[in-house]
Design a protein around this motif. Sequence first.
Motif, mmCIF file in Angstrom:
data_model
loop_
_atom_site.group_PDB
_atom_site.id
_atom_site.type_symbol
_atom_site.label_atom_id
_atom_site.label_comp_id
_atom_site.label_asym_id
_atom_site.label_seq_id
_atom_site.Cartn_x
_atom_site.Cartn_y
_atom_site.Cartn_z
ATOM 1 N N VAL A 1 0.861 -1.109 -0.020
ATOM 2 C CA VAL A 1 0.119 0.101 -0.161
ATOM 3 C C VAL A 1 1.052 1.271 -0.106
ATOM 4 N N HIS A 2 1.940 1.300 0.807
ATOM 5 C CA HIS A 2 2.817 2.417 0.677
ATOM 6 C C HIS A 2 3.418 2.538 -0.567
ATOM 7 N N ILE B 1 0.584 3.980 -2.961
ATOM 8 C CA ILE B 1 0.322 5.435 -2.731
ATOM 9 C C ILE B 1 1.241 6.585 -2.944
ATOM 10 N N ASP B 2 2.580 6.071 -2.458
ATOM 11 C CA ASP B 2 3.668 6.873 -2.498
ATOM 12 C C ASP B 2 4.135 7.012 -3.842
ATOM 13 N N VAL C 1 0.549 6.579 -7.370
ATOM 14 C CA VAL C 1 -0.337 7.702 -7.280
ATOM 15 C C VAL C 1 0.347 9.018 -7.559
ATOM 16 N N VAL D 1 -4.168 1.286 -9.079
ATOM 17 C CA VAL D 1 -4.052 1.233 -7.955
ATOM 18 C C VAL D 1 -5.401 0.918 -7.343
ATOM 19 N N LEU E 1 -5.286 -2.395 -4.671
ATOM 20 C CA LEU E 1 -5.881 -2.174 -3.394
ATOM 21 C C LEU E 1 -6.958 -3.140 -3.046
ATOM 22 N N LYS F 1 -5.165 4.706 4.290
ATOM 23 C CA LYS F 1 -4.446 5.185 3.124
ATOM 24 C C LYS F 1 -5.466 4.769 1.919
ATOM 25 N N SER F 2 -6.150 3.659 1.918
ATOM 26 C CA SER F 2 -6.855 3.247 0.901
ATOM 27 C C SER F 2 -8.216 4.268 0.952
ATOM 28 N N ARG G 1 -8.382 7.267 1.623
ATOM 29 C CA ARG G 1 -7.832 8.747 1.209
ATOM 30 C C ARG G 1 -7.713 8.644 -0.388
ATOM 31 N N PHE G 2 -7.209 7.421 -0.817
ATOM 32 C CA PHE G 2 -7.256 7.319 -2.260
ATOM 33 C C PHE G 2 -8.565 7.411 -2.946
#
Length: 194
Positions: A85-86, A89-90, A93, A107, A111, A134-135, A137-138
């Motif tokens: 996931v990091h 997202i990092d 994305v 993504v 996810l 985190k998911s 927020r995405f």
Amino acid sequence: MSVRFAEPDVVLTGTCPGMCPDRERDERQRQKRLHKFEILEGTVRDRLPSADPRRIVKEYSRPAAGKEPAQQCELRPASVLLKTVHYLIDEIVPRHEEPWVEVYDYVFDRLRSVRQDMTIQKVSGPIAVTILEKSLRFFLCASYWLCEEPIQVFDPKMNDIHVQECFSLLLANYSAGIYENEAEFQALAILYNL
């Protein structure tokens, strides 16, 4: 008369050390099903591009009748799910050189695969909370950024299903502990569902 006790649910714990199991990587490479984000640099123009083992991420796979249940070697343990996931997202994305819709599709699928592995292993607690926050927020940002796209490009109902699923799992995890971002996400859940 004999008494039979119900067998306790067996919870598998994954042993896959990478973001994608070797078997899936080899199969997708052979079938030319690698996403461009996953291809090893310098092999893009090859007849059979190679997967970059540091960048390939397990795809979501629908559970189906008659399909073999997941093996431990195909499940990523909680720490690898968090690392995945990091990475998504990092590293994926923020890409500006690709259309954001393509980034979203990639993504979104990966996810979904992370949540599938979490569910099979019954992952909960701080790692699950971080993954779900985190998911969310995405998904929430995507619903804003892509709201004007046609339905063929972005399906807001499908995105909403995943937002609601993440909220449900996250709120269940919050009930078992105290978490730094809980107030923020409790408020987001209320606002989202107004």
